[in-house]
Design a protein around this motif. Sequence first.
Motif, PDB file in Angstrom:
ATOM      1  N   VAL A   1      -3.607  -6.405  -6.823  1.00 39.96           N
ATOM      2  CA  VAL A   1      -2.782  -5.976  -5.689  1.00 39.96           C
ATOM      3  C   VAL A   1      -2.090  -7.191  -5.083  1.00 39.96           C
TER       4      VAL A   1
ATOM      5  N   GLU B   1      -0.206  -8.802  -2.008  1.00 40.84           N
ATOM      6  CA  GLU B   1      -0.433  -8.484  -0.595  1.00 40.84           C
ATOM      7  C   GLU B   1       0.800  -7.969   0.132  1.00 40.84           C
TER       8      GLU B   1
ATOM      9  N   ARG C   1       0.836  -1.194   0.000  1.00 35.11           N
ATOM     10  CA  ARG C   1       0.000   0.000   0.000  1.00 35.11           C
ATOM     11  C   ARG C   1       0.873   1.246   0.000  1.00 35.11           C
ATOM     12  N   SER C   2       0.806   1.991  -1.067  1.00 35.52           N
ATOM     13  CA  SER C   2       1.466   3.288  -1.185  1.00 35.52           C
ATOM     14  C   SER C   2       0.383   4.358  -1.291  1.00 35.52           C
ATOM     15  N   LYS C   3       0.443   5.360  -0.437  1.00 39.82           N
ATOM     16  CA  LYS C   3      -0.564   6.422  -0.470  1.00 39.82           C
ATOM     17  C   LYS C   3      -0.515   7.180  -1.789  1.00 39.82           C
TER      18      LYS C   3
ATOM     19  N   ASN D   1       0.099  -5.386   3.929  1.00 40.68           N
ATOM     20  CA  ASN D   1      -0.651  -4.123   3.847  1.00 40.68           C
ATOM     21  C   ASN D   1      -1.331  -3.936   2.501  1.00 40.68           C
ATOM     22  N   GLY D   2      -1.109  -4.882   1.572  1.00 42.15           N
ATOM     23  CA  GLY D   2      -1.856  -4.839   0.326  1.00 42.15           C
ATOM     24  C   GLY D   2      -3.344  -5.088   0.542  1.00 42.15           C
TER      25      GLY D   2
ATOM     26  N   THR E   1     -10.983  -4.729  -8.228  1.00 38.51           N
ATOM     27  CA  THR E   1      -9.730  -5.033  -7.542  1.00 38.51           C
ATOM     28  C   THR E   1      -9.629  -6.519  -7.233  1.00 38.51           C
TER      29      THR E   1
ATOM     30  N   SER F   1      -9.546  -0.380   0.241  1.00 40.01           N
ATOM     31  CA  SER F   1      -9.741   1.042  -0.053  1.00 40.01           C
ATOM     32  C   SER F   1     -10.158   1.268  -1.512  1.00 40.01           C
TER      33      SER F   1
ATOM     34  N   GLU G   1      -2.175   4.948  -4.357  1.00 38.91           N
ATOM     35  CA  GLU G   1      -3.609   4.910  -4.053  1.00 38.91           C
ATOM     36  C   GLU G   1      -4.312   6.159  -4.592  1.00 38.91           C
TER      37      GLU G   1
ATOM     38  N   ASP H   1      -5.117  -3.710   2.860  1.00 37.07           N
ATOM     39  CA  ASP H   1      -5.720  -2.397   3.127  1.00 37.07           C
ATOM     40  C   ASP H   1      -5.953  -1.624   1.827  1.00 37.07           C
ATOM     41  N   LEU H   2      -4.983  -1.705   0.895  1.00 45.39           N
ATOM     42  CA  LEU H   2      -5.156  -1.017  -0.390  1.00 45.39           C
ATOM     43  C   LEU H   2      -6.311  -1.617  -1.186  1.00 45.39           C
TER      44      LEU H   2
END
Length: 379
Positions: free
Chosen positions: A217, A219, A195-197, A225-226, A240, A232, A200, A228-229
């Motif tokens: 994505v 993981e 997950r990169s903001k 943390n993939g 996704t 989102s 995202e 969470d992306l």
Amino acid sequence: MWVWNFYFIFFFVIVSWRRLFLDFIIIFQFKMEMDYDKKLNEFLLQIKNGQISGSYNFAKQTVLLVLDLIINTEWTKIRDMIEKVQEIGKTLIKEQPTEPVIDNMVKRILKIIREEFNHIRGIRDDEGFESIINLWSHNQQCKEEATLEEMTIVKDSISIAIGELLSELETSGENIAQQAMEHIYWDEVILTIGRSKTVEAFLKFVAKKKRKFQVIVAECGPDNNGHDLAISLAKENINTILIHDSAIFSVMSRVNKVIIGTHSIMANGGIKSVSGTYTLALAAKQYSVPFIVCTGMFKLTPKHMASYDQMAFNKFSSPEKVLNYEYSYSVDCQVVNPAFDYVPPELITIFVSNIGGTTPSDVYRLLGELYHPADELAI
């Protein structure tokens, strides 16, 4: 006789008020130094306790700390300002050596100081800082120490330029996201990891423009943390799919582009990114899939990946995420859980930054624009 008494009293009052004024100035400066030392210690404590996370937060806090130092200190020489900023940079980097954005921001500010002083003294930027040192002959040094008004102008110019640097940091993510329409087209399949903001926001910007695409994505274990992306993006009605890291190579044949974020850009055009990125880059290279890195230029560091000495380059997380402690009694091995991978420049297609698209071969030019050679070994 009374005239002489009047002059004596008048002289005594003037001297007394002057002494009181000087004492006030000394006390005020001492208080400002105490306040700054308190802020520095609080920042160092936050770093030590892990209360600050993310490259953007480290960069912003570093710039604000140095700006506070420059504004609230009375400077008589530009050399004193440079040496003090270098000293602060060494202190911060010693506390958190794995966050290169701290070093980047300190060196960006040092570059600003040199450029603004060059401008005030009428020196061309291409002459470099060595020309400033040449000005400090015996005669010129006396003149410079006396030009307090000139130092005030320089300090004001530096403060304004650092304010522009803060504005660049705050708008970096938005400027990157606005370029998304140039890189993501209809019905494309995009692969990312973790997950990169920045990524995202990049993907959500395209979704808001009603352009349909699919995101796969990975993981990014063991932190995963993939997940969470993926959640989102799904909330934004983006198609996704979440996959395990081991499935990256098998799905790469149907991927149109790989888009990731990064922790830092090295001086040779390579990147330091989350663990698993190197595997992703090799798979993209095998299938000739464009490998796009979304990042702000504040992550560009003048440091090189000189060797593959992971102890000097990497940061290691707890091995408990890889091998649970409850099984450790039956296993005799050393478990390593690196936080980052190094991806060489030949595996990267393009950087999408707040200043536009940049290829890895152009990184050396950007280093010359953002940093000064005199600061390369100073910190």
